[in-house]
Design a protein around this motif. Structure first.
Motif, PDB file in Angstrom:
ATOM      1  N   LEU A 110       1.370  -1.503  -0.193  1.00  0.00           N
ATOM      2  CA  LEU A 110       0.179   0.008   0.433  1.00  0.00           C
ATOM      3  C   LEU A 110       0.580   1.249   0.237  1.00  0.00           C
ATOM      4  O   LEU A 110       0.249   2.078  -0.358  1.00  0.00           O
ATOM      5  N   ARG A 111       2.161   1.614   1.381  1.00  0.00           N
ATOM      6  CA  ARG A 111       3.001   2.368   0.908  1.00  0.00           C
ATOM      7  C   ARG A 111       3.665   2.610  -0.628  1.00  0.00           C
ATOM      8  O   ARG A 111       3.861   3.670  -1.039  1.00  0.00           O
ATOM      9  N   GLU A 169      -4.133   1.027  -8.678  1.00  0.00           N
ATOM     10  CA  GLU A 169      -3.985   0.344  -8.298  1.00  0.00           C
ATOM     11  C   GLU A 169      -3.732   0.948  -6.853  1.00  0.00           C
ATOM     12  O   GLU A 169      -4.983  -0.161  -6.012  1.00  0.00           O
ATOM     13  N   LEU A 170      -4.245   1.715  -6.491  1.00  0.00           N
ATOM     14  CA  LEU A 170      -5.261   2.374  -5.184  1.00  0.00           C
ATOM     15  C   LEU A 170      -6.239   1.575  -4.726  1.00  0.00           C
ATOM     16  O   LEU A 170      -6.747   1.341  -4.248  1.00  0.00           O
ATOM     17  N   ARG A 171      -6.966   1.339  -5.960  1.00  0.00           N
ATOM     18  CA  ARG A 171      -8.497   1.260  -5.886  1.00  0.00           C
ATOM     19  C   ARG A 171      -8.764   0.126  -5.571  1.00  0.00           C
ATOM     20  O   ARG A 171      -9.023  -0.754  -4.682  1.00  0.00           O
ATOM     21  N   ARG A 172      -7.818  -1.002  -6.271  1.00  0.00           N
ATOM     22  CA  ARG A 172      -7.602  -2.517  -5.492  1.00  0.00           C
ATOM     23  C   ARG A 172      -7.335  -2.556  -4.869  1.00  0.00           C
ATOM     24  O   ARG A 172      -7.995  -3.704  -3.546  1.00  0.00           O
ATOM     25  N   TRP A 178     -12.075   3.729  -1.317  1.00  0.00           N
ATOM     26  CA  TRP A 178     -11.773   3.847  -1.606  1.00  0.00           C
ATOM     27  C   TRP A 178     -12.929   5.477  -2.814  1.00  0.00           C
ATOM     28  O   TRP A 178     -12.088   6.610  -2.703  1.00  0.00           O
ATOM     29  N   LYS A 179     -13.754   5.291  -3.237  1.00  0.00           N
ATOM     30  CA  LYS A 179     -14.059   5.711  -4.458  1.00  0.00           C
ATOM     31  C   LYS A 179     -14.693   7.029  -3.623  1.00  0.00           C
ATOM     32  O   LYS A 179     -15.314   8.790  -3.920  1.00  0.00           O
ATOM     33  N   ASP A 180     -14.862   7.079  -2.344  1.00  0.00           N
ATOM     34  CA  ASP A 180     -15.309   8.385  -1.251  1.00  0.00           C
ATOM     35  C   ASP A 180     -14.301   8.589  -0.348  1.00  0.00           C
ATOM     36  O   ASP A 180     -14.689   9.860   0.274  1.00  0.00           O
TER      37      ASP A 180
END
Length: 182
Positions: A110-111, A169-172, A178-180
């Motif tokens: 994630l980082r 990648e961040l969404r996954r 994540w969209k909020d």
């Protein structure tokens, strides 16, 4: 991440040494969050302290010292980010962390993904996000550090959040919440 409290002594009564130490701490904190490389961050912090010491006689209101130092740090970091060598250093650091420490793979992934996504942003948007979310500055304080109006800082942050929301990648990794993110 250490965010420095205001000076313990009235700014007008602080010694040059106390102000230089304070400037170095502020600059190092922002530089480490931005560059993720202790040597490069120390170089930037040292350059900031030199500029602060040179400009100290021209500082009209020492109560604005922290904001003034952040603005100088942002100027130096903008130059460093334009060099774009930082992106490779961030990825190498995180990859090495997984290999050598056995750190939590998901957290490091994630980082690394956040570092990659931030590196895709223009330098002013990167700095706006770092100042706002890592240093917990208000939009007005971000604007002061970037040398722009509050509305411009809010716009930079809005565009950065929009770009980050679109990162596959961040969404996954972040899942449906994540969209909020705001």
């Amino acid at each position: 991440m250490t965010v420095h409290a205001p000076l313990d002594v009235p700014p007008a009564a602080a010694t040059v040494e106390e102000l230089a130490e304070r400037a170095g701490g502020i600059a190092m904190s922002i530089a480490m969050a931005t560059l993720r490389d202790p040597e490069k961050a120390a170089d930037v912090a040292q350059d900031v302290v030199v500029d602060v010491l040179r400009g100290l006689p021209r500082l009209k209101d020492r109560r604005a010292f922290d904001a003034w130092v952040r603005r100088i740090a942002v100027r130096h970091l903008s130059r460093a980010l334009r060099r774009r060598t930082v992106r490779r250093a961030r990825e190498a650091e995180l990859t090495e962390e997984v290999a050598t420490t056995g750190a939590d793979h998901e957290a490091v992934l994630l980082r690394l993904s956040v570092a990659r996504a931030l590196a895709k942003l223009p330098p002013r948007q990167q700095l706006a996000v770092i100042l706002r979310y890592l240093h917990d500055l208000s939009d007005a304080d971000v604007a002061t550090a970037l040398g722009c109006r509050t509305g411009t800082a809010a716009s930079l942050l809005s565009r950065a959040r929009s770009t980050l929301r679109e990162d596959a990648e961040l969404r996954r990794l972040m899942g449906p919440d994540w969209k909020d993110w705001t």
